[in-house]
Structures are given as C-alpha cells and as structure tokens.
Motif scaffolding. Sequence first.
Motif, PDB file in Angstrom:
ATOM      1  N   GLY A  46       0.707  -1.322   0.116  1.00 25.81           N
ATOM      2  CA  GLY A  46      -0.046  -0.057  -0.018  1.00 25.81           C
ATOM      3  C   GLY A  46       0.816   1.152  -0.064  1.00 25.81           C
ATOM      4  O   GLY A  46       0.193   2.365   0.154  1.00 25.81           O
ATOM      5  N   ALA A  47       2.128   1.231  -0.229  1.00 27.68           N
ATOM      6  CA  ALA A  47       3.036   2.285  -0.148  1.00 27.68           C
ATOM      7  C   ALA A  47       2.710   3.294  -1.236  1.00 27.68           C
ATOM      8  O   ALA A  47       2.593   4.499  -1.165  1.00 27.68           O
ATOM      9  N   ASP A  48       2.231   2.808  -2.438  1.00 31.17           N
ATOM     10  CA  ASP A  48       1.935   3.724  -3.629  1.00 31.17           C
ATOM     11  C   ASP A  48       0.872   4.374  -3.103  1.00 31.17           C
ATOM     12  O   ASP A  48       0.646   5.493  -3.541  1.00 31.17           O
ATOM     13  N   ILE A  49      -0.294   3.619  -2.721  1.00 30.62           N
ATOM     14  CA  ILE A  49      -1.533   4.340  -2.381  1.00 30.62           C
ATOM     15  C   ILE A  49      -1.312   5.506  -1.448  1.00 30.62           C
ATOM     16  O   ILE A  49      -1.648   6.710  -1.394  1.00 30.62           O
ATOM     17  N   ALA A  50      -0.404   5.319  -0.168  1.00 30.37           N
ATOM     18  CA  ALA A  50      -0.184   6.215   0.919  1.00 30.37           C
ATOM     19  C   ALA A  50       0.495   7.418   0.163  1.00 30.37           C
ATOM     20  O   ALA A  50       0.175   8.283   0.678  1.00 30.37           O
ATOM     21  N   GLU A  51       1.539   7.261  -0.879  1.00 30.36           N
ATOM     22  CA  GLU A  51       2.256   8.121  -1.533  1.00 30.36           C
ATOM     23  C   GLU A  51       1.260   9.264  -2.208  1.00 30.36           C
ATOM     24  O   GLU A  51       1.492  10.300  -2.104  1.00 30.36           O
ATOM     25  N   PHE A  52       0.248   8.562  -2.815  1.00 33.57           N
ATOM     26  CA  PHE A  52      -0.703   9.318  -3.662  1.00 33.57           C
ATOM     27  C   PHE A  52      -1.629  10.254  -2.777  1.00 33.57           C
ATOM     28  O   PHE A  52      -1.780  11.270  -3.159  1.00 33.57           O
ATOM     29  N   ILE A  53      -1.912   9.808  -1.572  1.00 31.79           N
ATOM     30  CA  ILE A  53      -2.519  10.927  -0.657  1.00 31.79           C
ATOM     31  C   ILE A  53      -1.769  11.707   0.216  1.00 31.79           C
ATOM     32  O   ILE A  53      -2.092  12.415   1.011  1.00 31.79           O
ATOM     33  N   GLY A  54      -0.299  11.655  -0.079  1.00 39.54           N
ATOM     34  CA  GLY A  54       0.381  12.656   0.721  1.00 39.54           C
ATOM     35  C   GLY A  54       1.093  12.067   1.872  1.00 39.54           C
ATOM     36  O   GLY A  54       1.618  12.992   2.479  1.00 39.54           O
ATOM     37  N   LYS A  55       1.059  10.772   1.973  1.00 39.58           N
ATOM     38  CA  LYS A  55       1.600  10.112   3.242  1.00 39.58           C
ATOM     39  C   LYS A  55       2.911   9.349   2.668  1.00 39.58           C
ATOM     40  O   LYS A  55       2.948   8.981   1.515  1.00 39.58           O
ATOM     41  N   HIS A  56       3.689   9.278   3.420  1.00 38.33           N
ATOM     42  CA  HIS A  56       5.095   8.576   3.336  1.00 38.33           C
ATOM     43  C   HIS A  56       5.374   7.445   3.988  1.00 38.33           C
ATOM     44  O   HIS A  56       6.266   6.771   4.205  1.00 38.33           O
ATOM     45  N   TRP A  57       4.291   6.660   4.471  1.00 44.96           N
ATOM     46  CA  TRP A  57       4.110   5.444   5.317  1.00 44.96           C
ATOM     47  C   TRP A  57       4.851   4.245   4.294  1.00 44.96           C
ATOM     48  O   TRP A  57       4.235   4.272   3.029  1.00 44.96           O
ATOM     49  N   GLY A  58       5.408   3.443   4.630  1.00 42.67           N
ATOM     50  CA  GLY A  58       5.721   2.185   3.832  1.00 42.67           C
ATOM     51  C   GLY A  58       6.948   2.314   2.902  1.00 42.67           C
ATOM     52  O   GLY A  58       6.990   1.295   2.108  1.00 42.67           O
ATOM     53  N   LYS A  59       7.684   3.342   2.782  1.00 42.58           N
ATOM     54  CA  LYS A  59       8.500   3.661   1.614  1.00 42.58           C
ATOM     55  C   LYS A  59       9.884   3.019   2.238  1.00 42.58           C
ATOM     56  O   LYS A  59      10.853   2.893   1.435  1.00 42.58           O
ATOM     57  N   GLY A  60       9.935   2.676   3.440  1.00 37.38           N
ATOM     58  CA  GLY A  60      11.235   2.064   3.992  1.00 37.38           C
ATOM     59  C   GLY A  60      12.087   3.241   4.644  1.00 37.38           C
ATOM     60  O   GLY A  60      12.920   2.626   5.595  1.00 37.38           O
ATOM     61  N   VAL A  61      11.695   4.493   4.551  1.00 40.06           N
ATOM     62  CA  VAL A  61      12.546   5.491   5.299  1.00 40.06           C
ATOM     63  C   VAL A  61      11.581   6.428   5.876  1.00 40.06           C
ATOM     64  O   VAL A  61      10.595   6.797   5.162  1.00 40.06           O
ATOM     65  N   LYS A  62      11.482   6.718   7.109  1.00 39.07           N
ATOM     66  CA  LYS A  62      10.547   7.726   7.698  1.00 39.07           C
ATOM     67  C   LYS A  62      11.217   8.609   8.377  1.00 39.07           C
ATOM     68  O   LYS A  62      12.198   8.456   9.111  1.00 39.07           O
ATOM     69  N   ILE A  63      11.191   9.905   8.129  1.00 38.59           N
ATOM     70  CA  ILE A  63      12.055  11.011   8.687  1.00 38.59           C
ATOM     71  C   ILE A  63      11.032  11.827   9.414  1.00 38.59           C
ATOM     72  O   ILE A  63       9.916  12.186   9.290  1.00 38.59           O
ATOM     73  N   THR A  64      11.340  12.061  10.758  1.00 34.88           N
ATOM     74  CA  THR A  64      10.631  13.012  11.884  1.00 34.88           C
ATOM     75  C   THR A  64      11.555  14.220  11.910  1.00 34.88           C
ATOM     76  O   THR A  64      12.699  13.986  12.372  1.00 34.88           O
ATOM     77  N   ILE A  65      11.129  15.445  11.752  1.00 30.92           N
ATOM     78  CA  ILE A  65      11.577  16.587  11.866  1.00 30.92           C
ATOM     79  C   ILE A  65      10.991  17.320  12.948  1.00 30.92           C
ATOM     80  O   ILE A  65       9.905  17.651  13.107  1.00 30.92           O
ATOM     81  N   ALA A  66      11.713  17.630  14.168  1.00 32.06           N
ATOM     82  CA  ALA A  66      11.275  18.065  15.526  1.00 32.06           C
ATOM     83  C   ALA A  66      11.397  19.672  14.864  1.00 32.06           C
ATOM     84  O   ALA A  66      12.004  20.166  14.079  1.00 32.06           O
ATOM     85  N   GLU A  67      10.576  20.319  16.022  1.00 26.12           N
ATOM     86  CA  GLU A  67      10.478  21.828  16.035  1.00 26.12           C
ATOM     87  C   GLU A  67      11.899  22.462  15.917  1.00 26.12           C
ATOM     88  O   GLU A  67      12.040  23.712  15.249  1.00 26.12           O
ATOM     89  N   ASP A  68      12.780  21.784  16.586  1.00 27.37           N
ATOM     90  CA  ASP A  68      14.213  22.418  16.519  1.00 27.37           C
ATOM     91  C   ASP A  68      14.955  21.975  15.578  1.00 27.37           C
ATOM     92  O   ASP A  68      16.226  22.205  15.531  1.00 27.37           O
ATOM     93  N   ASN A  69      14.490  21.459  14.644  1.00 26.35           N
ATOM     94  CA  ASN A  69      15.025  20.936  13.077  1.00 26.35           C
ATOM     95  C   ASN A  69      15.942  19.765  13.352  1.00 26.35           C
ATOM     96  O   ASN A  69      16.696  19.291  12.297  1.00 26.35           O
ATOM     97  N   SER A  70      15.846  19.054  14.713  1.00 28.22           N
ATOM     98  CA  SER A  70      16.552  17.907  14.678  1.00 28.22           C
ATOM     99  C   SER A  70      15.983  16.821  14.098  1.00 28.22           C
ATOM    100  O   SER A  70      14.638  16.790  13.962  1.00 28.22           O
TER     101      SER A  70
END
Length: 121
Positions: A46-70
């Motif tokens: 379902g990674a392709d469907i998630a990407e289509f709706i603007g979510k990046h779940w399931g692509k193998g790399v998840k990036i979390t950017i905190a408020e302090d840019n860490s």
Amino acid sequence: MADNKQYISQKQKNGDILISEDVVATVALQAMSEIEGFAGLSTKPGADIAEFIGKHWGKGVKITIAEDNSLTVECNVVVYYGSSVVDTAQEIQNAVLSALESVTGVKVLAVNVNVCGIARK
C-alpha cells in the motif's frame, strides 16, 4: 506548505531555506546504498496508495523533523544473506548519521535501523 510534507527550516539574512523530508530521505538512501551488505529498503504493502494521498508510510525510510530541526530517521532495510546483520545495521546507522549531518547541517538524534528481511545476491 500545502503539500503535507515536513521541512527543515533555516532562517538566513536573505530569506529562509527549506529542505524537504524527501531530500533527507534521498540522502539517507544514498548513504545506505554505499554499505556492503545493504540489499535495499523494505516497503509495506500500500506504499503507492499512501504516497498518492500525500503520506510517506511504507516507503522504507521515515523522517521525523522536530521543531528545533533535529532529525530522527527510521530505516526498514533488507540485508544480504551472509552479511552480519548487526555490523551492517551499525554501518548503516553511522553512514546515515554522518551524511545527514554533513548535507543538512542539522543534528540527527537517532537513526533506527529495523532489519526486516534477508536477500540472496
């Protein structure tokens, strides 16, 4: 930004610099691909469907950017059969951390490597 992506934001005297989470993920993937024993990313159904709706779940790399840019990076990887899983995962952690801090100039708090599979060469 209207595209539901996270950005690293850096204020400069002439304006702002925004670095997309997609750029961060690409840098991380390039760093991983240079590690012997790395076979690829593990993607979820379902990674392709998630990407289509603007979510990046399931692509193998998840990036979390905190408020302090860490950054916190979650990598779902597949390693080659015969490679040391622990050594390969540690090399991936070190390579991703080094590449991201060098390219983006921001602090990487964690690189979590989840080994999800084994592949034959």
